[in-house]
Write a protein that holds these residues in place. Structure first.
Motif, mmCIF file in Angstrom:
data_model
loop_
_atom_site.group_PDB
_atom_site.id
_atom_site.type_symbol
_atom_site.label_atom_id
_atom_site.label_comp_id
_atom_site.label_asym_id
_atom_site.label_seq_id
_atom_site.Cartn_x
_atom_site.Cartn_y
_atom_site.Cartn_z
ATOM 1 N N ALA A 1 0.848 -1.197 0.000
ATOM 2 C CA ALA A 1 0.000 0.000 0.000
ATOM 3 C C ALA A 1 0.879 1.241 0.000
ATOM 4 O O ALA A 1 1.981 1.239 0.546
ATOM 5 C CB ALA A 1 -0.913 0.010 1.218
ATOM 6 N N ILE A 2 0.363 2.296 -0.634
ATOM 7 C CA ILE A 2 1.034 3.596 -0.650
ATOM 8 C C ILE A 2 0.071 4.621 -0.091
ATOM 9 O O ILE A 2 -1.092 4.655 -0.487
ATOM 10 C CB ILE A 2 1.452 4.001 -2.081
ATOM 11 C CG1 ILE A 2 2.395 2.964 -2.680
ATOM 12 C CG2 ILE A 2 2.089 5.385 -2.082
ATOM 13 C CD1 ILE A 2 2.696 3.181 -4.150
ATOM 14 N N ASN A 3 0.557 5.436 0.839
ATOM 15 C CA ASN A 3 -0.258 6.502 1.423
ATOM 16 C C ASN A 3 0.432 7.833 1.123
ATOM 17 O O ASN A 3 1.271 8.286 1.900
ATOM 18 C CB ASN A 3 -0.417 6.293 2.928
ATOM 19 C CG ASN A 3 -1.367 7.284 3.552
ATOM 20 O OD1 ASN A 3 -1.595 8.369 3.018
ATOM 21 N ND2 ASN A 3 -1.932 6.909 4.686
ATOM 22 N N PRO A 4 0.081 8.485 -0.012
ATOM 23 C CA PRO A 4 0.770 9.716 -0.393
ATOM 24 C C PRO A 4 0.563 10.866 0.590
ATOM 25 O O PRO A 4 1.446 11.702 0.759
ATOM 26 C CB PRO A 4 0.176 10.071 -1.758
ATOM 27 C CG PRO A 4 -0.830 9.046 -2.085
ATOM 28 C CD PRO A 4 -0.887 8.058 -0.989
ATOM 29 N N GLU A 5 -0.596 10.912 1.261
ATOM 30 C CA GLU A 5 -0.848 11.984 2.228
ATOM 31 C C GLU A 5 0.124 11.928 3.403
ATOM 32 O O GLU A 5 0.598 12.945 3.888
ATOM 33 C CB GLU A 5 -2.300 11.921 2.750
ATOM 34 C CG GLU A 5 -3.360 12.188 1.697
ATOM 35 C CD GLU A 5 -3.653 10.960 0.832
ATOM 36 O OE1 GLU A 5 -3.439 9.807 1.281
ATOM 37 O OE2 GLU A 5 -4.082 11.164 -0.316
ATOM 38 N N LYS A 6 0.436 10.728 3.852
ATOM 39 C CA LYS A 6 1.370 10.547 4.971
ATOM 40 C C LYS A 6 2.811 10.348 4.491
ATOM 41 O O LYS A 6 3.713 10.231 5.314
ATOM 42 C CB LYS A 6 0.951 9.331 5.808
ATOM 43 C CG LYS A 6 -0.341 9.522 6.568
ATOM 44 C CD LYS A 6 -0.808 8.245 7.256
ATOM 45 C CE LYS A 6 0.174 7.719 8.260
ATOM 46 N NZ LYS A 6 -0.298 6.511 8.964
ATOM 47 N N LYS A 7 2.991 10.297 3.166
ATOM 48 C CA LYS A 7 4.296 9.971 2.581
ATOM 49 C C LYS A 7 4.859 8.694 3.203
ATOM 50 O O LYS A 7 5.952 8.668 3.750
ATOM 51 C CB LYS A 7 5.273 11.137 2.720
ATOM 52 C CG LYS A 7 4.872 12.345 1.878
ATOM 53 C CD LYS A 7 5.891 13.451 1.938
ATOM 54 C CE LYS A 7 6.956 13.165 0.910
ATOM 55 N NZ LYS A 7 7.873 14.296 0.736
ATOM 56 N N SER A 8 4.035 7.647 3.095
ATOM 57 C CA SER A 8 4.453 6.364 3.661
ATOM 58 C C SER A 8 4.010 5.217 2.759
ATOM 59 O O SER A 8 3.123 5.365 1.919
ATOM 60 C CB SER A 8 3.870 6.174 5.059
ATOM 61 O OG SER A 8 2.469 5.985 4.986
ATOM 62 N N VAL A 9 4.679 4.094 2.944
ATOM 63 C CA VAL A 9 4.310 2.854 2.275
ATOM 64 C C VAL A 9 4.142 1.774 3.330
ATOM 65 O O VAL A 9 4.783 1.809 4.380
ATOM 66 C CB VAL A 9 5.364 2.410 1.229
ATOM 67 C CG1 VAL A 9 5.404 3.370 0.062
ATOM 68 C CG2 VAL A 9 6.744 2.261 1.845
ATOM 69 N N THR A 10 3.275 0.834 3.047
ATOM 70 C CA THR A 10 3.127 -0.335 3.905
ATOM 71 C C THR A 10 3.923 -1.458 3.265
ATOM 72 O O THR A 10 3.735 -1.771 2.087
ATOM 73 C CB THR A 10 1.655 -0.747 4.052
ATOM 74 O OG1 THR A 10 0.918 0.375 4.547
ATOM 75 C CG2 THR A 10 1.498 -1.916 5.010
ATOM 76 N N VAL A 11 4.831 -2.029 4.035
ATOM 77 C CA VAL A 11 5.763 -3.032 3.528
ATOM 78 C C VAL A 11 5.476 -4.370 4.192
ATOM 79 O O VAL A 11 5.227 -4.442 5.395
ATOM 80 C CB VAL A 11 7.226 -2.609 3.831
ATOM 81 C CG1 VAL A 11 8.203 -3.631 3.279
ATOM 82 C CG2 VAL A 11 7.518 -1.229 3.273
ATOM 83 N N LYS A 12 5.529 -5.419 3.394
ATOM 84 C CA LYS A 12 5.313 -6.774 3.910
ATOM 85 C C LYS A 12 6.580 -7.586 3.690
ATOM 86 O O LYS A 12 7.104 -7.666 2.581
ATOM 87 C CB LYS A 12 4.143 -7.426 3.178
ATOM 88 C CG LYS A 12 3.848 -8.832 3.620
ATOM 89 C CD LYS A 12 2.701 -9.388 2.814
ATOM 90 C CE LYS A 12 2.477 -10.855 3.142
ATOM 91 N NZ LYS A 12 1.472 -11.443 2.260
ATOM 92 N N ILE A 13 7.090 -8.116 4.783
ATOM 93 C CA ILE A 13 8.196 -9.084 4.709
ATOM 94 C C ILE A 13 7.604 -10.342 5.355
ATOM 95 O O ILE A 13 6.784 -10.993 4.754
ATOM 96 C CB ILE A 13 9.471 -8.597 5.439
ATOM 97 C CG1 ILE A 13 9.913 -7.248 4.899
ATOM 98 C CG2 ILE A 13 10.591 -9.602 5.285
ATOM 99 C CD1 ILE A 13 11.100 -6.650 5.596
ATOM 100 N N ASN A 14 8.012 -10.651 6.559
ATOM 101 C CA ASN A 14 7.327 -11.687 7.339
ATOM 102 C C ASN A 14 6.185 -11.047 8.111
ATOM 103 O O ASN A 14 5.212 -11.682 8.444
ATOM 104 C CB ASN A 14 8.296 -12.375 8.301
ATOM 105 C CG ASN A 14 9.358 -13.144 7.551
ATOM 106 O OD1 ASN A 14 9.118 -13.676 6.485
ATOM 107 N ND2 ASN A 14 10.554 -13.172 8.103
ATOM 108 N N LYS A 15 6.357 -9.782 8.425
ATOM 109 C CA LYS A 15 5.343 -8.990 9.107
ATOM 110 C C LYS A 15 5.057 -7.770 8.236
ATOM 111 O O LYS A 15 5.703 -7.556 7.211
ATOM 112 C CB LYS A 15 5.842 -8.564 10.483
ATOM 113 C CG LYS A 15 7.113 -7.744 10.431
ATOM 114 C CD LYS A 15 7.610 -7.334 11.783
ATOM 115 C CE LYS A 15 8.897 -6.509 11.587
ATOM 116 N NZ LYS A 15 9.308 -5.854 12.783
ATOM 117 N N THR A 16 4.121 -6.961 8.637
ATOM 118 C CA THR A 16 3.780 -5.746 7.911
ATOM 119 C C THR A 16 4.184 -4.549 8.755
ATOM 120 O O THR A 16 3.969 -4.536 9.962
ATOM 121 C CB THR A 16 2.266 -5.697 7.627
ATOM 122 O OG1 THR A 16 1.917 -6.849 6.861
ATOM 123 C CG2 THR A 16 1.880 -4.465 6.849
#
Length: 109
Positions: A52-67
């Motif tokens: 997921a990308i959240n441009p308002e917060k300038k963040s991405v959600t990353v998944k490896i073994n956890k999120t």
């Protein structure tokens, strides 16, 4: 974020590797995440999928073994590619393979 393990390898060298011209697989590697960080100041993370990308917060959600959530200053989206499987007679045969990345070389060796 790189979903796979390799960030920079010589695709053009793959046929030479499976053909035995390039003997050492390590000769195909161009850069590692650490090298890219030192040279270009870019934080590259392998085995990490952006879900997921959240441009308002300038963040991405990353998944490896956890999120987890990771903020960014600048975001470059480079989605990559997949090999084309043409609709040709015989393409579905077991001995017809694609050569797209390092993992594909195992099919030939």
């Amino acid at each position: 974020m790189e979903k796979g393990y390799y960030v920079s390898f010589a695709n053009c060298g793959l046929p030479y590797y499976i053909g035995g011209v390039i003997k050492d697989r390590n000769a195909l590697f161009v850069s590692k995440p650490e090298t890219i960080d030192i040279k270009y100041h870019v934080d590259v993370r392998i085995n990490s999928e952006v879900i997921a990308i959240n441009p308002e917060k300038k963040s991405v959600t990353v998944k490896i073994n956890k999120t987890y959530e990771l903020t960014y200053d600048k975001l470059l989206i480079s989605t990559g590619s997949t090999p084309i499987h043409p609709q040709l007679e015989g393409f579905e045969r077991e001995n017809v393979l694609t050569l797209w990345n390092l993992s594909d070389t195992r099919s030939y060796l």
